[in-house]
Design a protein around this motif. Structure first.
Motif, PDB file in Angstrom:
ATOM      1  N   THR A  36       9.926  -7.698  28.120  1.00  0.00           N
ATOM      2  CA  THR A  36      10.336  -6.946  26.943  1.00  0.00           C
ATOM      3  C   THR A  36       9.969  -7.670  25.649  1.00  0.00           C
ATOM      4  OG1 THR A  36      12.250  -6.075  25.734  1.00  0.00           O
ATOM      5  CG2 THR A  36      12.638  -8.001  27.091  1.00  0.00           C
ATOM      6  N   GLU A  37       9.570  -6.897  24.663  1.00  0.00           N
ATOM      7  CA  GLU A  37       9.303  -7.434  23.335  1.00  0.00           C
ATOM      8  C   GLU A  37      10.599  -7.817  22.654  1.00  0.00           C
ATOM      9  OE1 GLU A  37       8.079  -5.146  19.424  1.00  0.00           O
ATOM     10  OE2 GLU A  37       6.296  -5.492  20.640  1.00  0.00           O
ATOM     11  N   GLY A  38      11.697  -7.146  23.056  1.00  0.00           N
ATOM     12  CA  GLY A  38      12.977  -7.388  22.414  1.00  0.00           C
ATOM     13  C   GLY A  38      13.057  -6.645  21.092  1.00  0.00           C
ATOM     14  N   PRO A  39      14.240  -6.625  20.493  1.00  0.00           N
ATOM     15  CA  PRO A  39      14.415  -5.866  19.250  1.00  0.00           C
ATOM     16  C   PRO A  39      13.958  -6.597  17.994  1.00  0.00           C
ATOM     17  CG  PRO A  39      16.490  -6.846  19.905  1.00  0.00           C
ATOM     18  CD  PRO A  39      15.498  -7.208  20.977  1.00  0.00           C
ATOM     19  N   PHE A  40      13.539  -7.856  18.137  1.00  0.00           N
ATOM     20  CA  PHE A  40      13.342  -8.654  16.925  1.00  0.00           C
ATOM     21  C   PHE A  40      11.925  -9.181  16.697  1.00  0.00           C
ATOM     22  CE2 PHE A  40      18.051  -9.378  17.571  1.00  0.00           C
ATOM     23  CZ  PHE A  40      18.413  -8.429  16.613  1.00  0.00           C
TER      24      PHE A  40
END
Length: 217
Positions: A36-40
């Motif tokens: 996942t790229e993640g939210p940040f």
């Protein structure tokens, strides 16, 4: 002193990469898993996006943290180097804050840490960053986000972890990688650099993409 150590490390890294310079030197290459790229991922890129995350622009103050020289090669599934691949990294600072403005810890962040960097691989597929050893924050083991962009190919996003870190066993993102060899491929040594006067570390993270040499000529 820092720059002398950096030059010394780059020479060492080049020698250490010789074993990988011949395609097929290893019997089996493990494709780097997508994560996942993640939210940040930065919603506003810094003006300085070079590969030295310790110093912002021409600042005189270094970021807080254990200086780490992160290097490696981008290879295709046959072991051939991939040149002109854009490698990006982003991570939290020593206080556990991302560069992203909506990170709850954003106001606490170390403004001397760049938080994001880019590097274009050379003819040997090599990349290099000077950053800090990643730290944990609530819910996650220490990690560095890594993305690889190649023209005409789907962007690969993955993460790099610290070998021997106790929190790895409890990290949901890391353990979502079901294949053991793929999971082990993103966990790397962060080892002390011999004779470094300031306790610098080095880490090698090779990235194996899932295509053949013919696909990227």
């Amino acid at each position: 002193m820092i720059y002398h150590s950096r030059r010394q490390f780059l020479r060492t890294a080049t020698l250490g990469g010789l074993a990988l310079s011949t395609p097929g030197v290893f019997a089996e290459l493990v494709q780097t898993p997508r994560q996942t790229e993640g939210p940040f991922y930065p919603n506003k890129l810094p003006l300085d996006t070079d590969n030295d995350l310790i110093i912002v622009n021409d600042g005189l103050t270094s970021a807080i943290g254990e200086i780490t020289h992160l290097s490696g090669r981008v290879l295709d599934i046959k072991g051939s180097p991939v040149r002109n691949a854009l490698v990006e990294i982003w991570q939290v600072d020593q206080k556990g804050a991302y560069l992203h403005t909506r990170d709850p810890r954003h106001k606490l962040r170390d403004t001397h840490f760049q938080g994001f960097g880019r590097f274009l691989t050379n003819a040997k597929g090599e990349y290099y960053f000077r950053t800090i050893k990643p730290v944990s924050y609530p819910g996650r083991t220490p990690h560095i986000h890594v993305a690889v962009k190649i023209k005409g190919k789907k962007r690969l996003v993955t993460q790099c972890y610290i070998k021997g870190e106790p929190q790895n066993a409890r990290d949901g993102v890391l353990n979502h990688i079901r294949d053991q060899k793929q999971r082990e491929s993103v966990i790397v040594d962060f080892s002390p650099i011999k004779d470094s006067k300031i306790g610098e570390l080095q880490a090698r993270f090779d990235i194996v993409l899932g295509f053949t040499p013919e696909d990227h000529h």
